[in-house]
Design a protein around this motif. Sequence first.
Motif, PDB file in Angstrom:
ATOM      1  N   UNK A 228      45.837  44.831 -12.851  1.00 21.10           N
ATOM      2  CA  UNK A 228      45.771  43.411 -12.546  1.00 21.10           C
ATOM      3  C   UNK A 228      44.453  42.765 -12.977  1.00 21.10           C
ATOM      4  N   UNK A 229      43.490  43.519 -13.500  1.00 24.24           N
ATOM      5  CA  UNK A 229      42.256  42.942 -14.029  1.00 24.24           C
ATOM      6  C   UNK A 229      42.283  42.976 -15.547  1.00 24.24           C
ATOM      7  N   UNK A 230      41.553  42.045 -16.157  1.00 26.71           N
ATOM      8  CA  UNK A 230      41.508  42.011 -17.614  1.00 26.71           C
ATOM      9  C   UNK A 230      40.897  43.302 -18.145  1.00 26.71           C
ATOM     10  N   UNK A 231      41.303  43.684 -19.322  1.00 30.55           N
ATOM     11  CA  UNK A 231      40.875  44.952 -19.913  1.00 30.55           C
ATOM     12  C   UNK A 231      39.356  44.979 -20.099  1.00 30.55           C
ATOM     13  N   UNK A 264      32.910  16.348  -5.072  1.00 25.65           N
ATOM     14  CA  UNK A 264      33.529  17.218  -6.058  1.00 25.65           C
ATOM     15  C   UNK A 264      32.888  18.599  -5.978  1.00 25.65           C
ATOM     16  N   UNK A 265      33.385  19.521  -6.782  1.00 26.71           N
ATOM     17  CA  UNK A 265      32.836  20.864  -6.781  1.00 26.71           C
ATOM     18  C   UNK A 265      33.180  21.629  -5.520  1.00 26.71           C
ATOM     19  N   UNK A 266      34.456  21.659  -5.162  1.00 22.69           N
ATOM     20  CA  UNK A 266      34.884  22.394  -3.969  1.00 22.69           C
ATOM     21  C   UNK A 266      34.570  23.874  -4.135  1.00 22.69           C
ATOM     22  N   UNK A 267      33.861  24.503  -3.192  1.00 22.83           N
ATOM     23  CA  UNK A 267      33.440  25.896  -3.362  1.00 22.83           C
ATOM     24  C   UNK A 267      34.604  26.876  -3.413  1.00 22.83           C
ATOM     25  N   UNK A 268      35.660  26.607  -2.657  1.00 29.67           N
ATOM     26  CA  UNK A 268      36.810  27.495  -2.683  1.00 29.67           C
ATOM     27  C   UNK A 268      37.494  27.431  -4.043  1.00 29.67           C
ATOM     28  N   UNK A 269      37.663  26.225  -4.567  1.00 27.47           N
ATOM     29  CA  UNK A 269      38.265  26.082  -5.900  1.00 27.47           C
ATOM     30  C   UNK A 269      37.402  26.766  -6.954  1.00 27.47           C
ATOM     31  N   UNK A 270      36.084  26.649  -6.819  1.00 26.21           N
ATOM     32  CA  UNK A 270      35.176  27.261  -7.791  1.00 26.21           C
ATOM     33  C   UNK A 270      35.304  28.782  -7.803  1.00 26.21           C
ATOM     34  N   UNK A 271      35.246  29.388  -6.634  1.00 23.21           N
ATOM     35  CA  UNK A 271      35.262  30.851  -6.579  1.00 23.21           C
ATOM     36  C   UNK A 271      36.639  31.387  -6.940  1.00 23.21           C
ATOM     37  N   UNK A 272      37.684  30.674  -6.556  1.00 22.19           N
ATOM     38  CA  UNK A 272      39.024  31.118  -6.924  1.00 22.19           C
ATOM     39  C   UNK A 272      39.258  30.975  -8.420  1.00 22.19           C
ATOM     40  N   UNK A 273      38.693  29.944  -9.038  1.00 26.32           N
ATOM     41  CA  UNK A 273      38.800  29.791 -10.490  1.00 26.32           C
ATOM     42  C   UNK A 273      38.084  30.936 -11.197  1.00 26.32           C
ATOM     43  N   UNK A 274      36.941  31.358 -10.640  1.00 27.01           N
ATOM     44  CA  UNK A 274      36.216  32.491 -11.212  1.00 27.01           C
ATOM     45  C   UNK A 274      37.083  33.746 -11.178  1.00 27.01           C
ATOM     46  N   UNK A 275      37.700  34.012 -10.031  1.00 32.08           N
ATOM     47  CA  UNK A 275      38.530  35.196  -9.897  1.00 32.08           C
ATOM     48  C   UNK A 275      39.734  35.137 -10.827  1.00 32.08           C
ATOM     49  N   UNK A 276      40.318  33.954 -10.968  1.00 37.14           N
ATOM     50  CA  UNK A 276      41.484  33.815 -11.829  1.00 37.14           C
ATOM     51  C   UNK A 276      41.166  34.193 -13.283  1.00 37.14           C
ATOM     52  N   UNK A 277      39.900  33.996 -13.691  1.00 39.16           N
ATOM     53  CA  UNK A 277      39.499  34.377 -15.039  1.00 39.16           C
ATOM     54  C   UNK A 277      39.518  35.895 -15.227  1.00 39.16           C
ATOM     55  N   UNK A 278      39.508  36.639 -14.135  1.00 39.90           N
ATOM     56  CA  UNK A 278      39.464  38.095 -14.201  1.00 39.90           C
ATOM     57  C   UNK A 278      40.843  38.727 -14.123  1.00 39.90           C
ATOM     58  N   UNK A 279      41.828  37.942 -13.723  1.00 38.74           N
ATOM     59  CA  UNK A 279      43.153  38.480 -13.463  1.00 38.74           C
ATOM     60  C   UNK A 279      43.959  38.574 -14.767  1.00 38.74           C
ATOM     61  N   UNK A 280      44.540  39.754 -14.983  1.00 44.28           N
ATOM     62  CA  UNK A 280      45.397  39.948 -16.150  1.00 44.28           C
ATOM     63  C   UNK A 280      46.775  39.386 -15.882  1.00 44.28           C
ATOM     64  N   UNK A 281      47.357  38.775 -16.895  1.00 44.91           N
ATOM     65  CA  UNK A 281      48.697  38.203 -16.753  1.00 44.91           C
ATOM     66  C   UNK A 281      49.747  39.311 -16.695  1.00 44.91           C
TER      67      UNK A 281
END
Length: 281
Positions: A228-231, A264-281
């Motif tokens: 589930x994480x990017x290679x 603006x700059x919701x902290x939950x949205x920020x950290x979740x967006x960071x994690x989403x960048x790590x998740x493999x499709x």
Amino acid sequence: MTLAAASGPPGPGTGPSPLSSLFSDRVGEEHADGGATATSVDPLSRVLRTLDTISAAELEGGPDLRTVVEAPPVGAADPVPGERTAGKPAVSGRREAILDAAAALFAERGYHGASLRDISRRVGISHPGMLHHFASKEALLGAVVDRLEAHAQGLLDSVEVLQSSPQSLVAALAGPWDPREHSMALMATLSAEVVNPDHPGRFRIARLRLVHEHVLEQVLAGLRANGRLIEGSDPKFLARTLFSLLLGLTVRERTVRELQKVADGDPIADVQAFVQQLIAD
């Protein structure tokens, strides 16, 4: 498994050592009643013993894991070993009120910026009344950190659930690790303060941060094992980066956010967006 300390005071010998053997600043600590704290019942020692005994099988997420187990609230401290609370609800309640006020002021002003008199005024008791419960500010800090350790223990106990799916991790980042919550504010303030080598909570806060990073590392390692994480992802590096981001967002919430005219700059949205960048499709 033994968690090797990536950083900390140098010691004799070579090779990895358990954190519990490196960070032993609680040895000889005394409670307000004069009794010494036994290291065998130190909440963080329990966490570290857990880190040393978790097996690889126990850290493998299962498909039947359901919900993220909520970490104990920082306002709910474990009883002091040997302390009798039955029959003394008023005393216990006052002690908790003192800890609540101390935790709030330490988060706002830091350990050195909050005096015992500040704390007693916030609770509404006399300074001698404060000293009846906690003989010194250092003893009070120790009890406040006990609460943070209980919170970390809850996260440690939830590793299997958190690594079961990316959604579980994302949910925890909006829950126990929420940058807007008091526990993270307290952790962020104390983490900044303990760069001072003379800070009385230096090693406890440092090792507590390592516990949080370890939990995140195990969660991310479980996700990687399930594809589930990017290679090429390194769970250890990502765990350090993610927890640093959480602390940074916590500080931002209490500084930059207050100056912004637009929310603006919701902290939950920020950290979740960071994690989403790590998740493999």
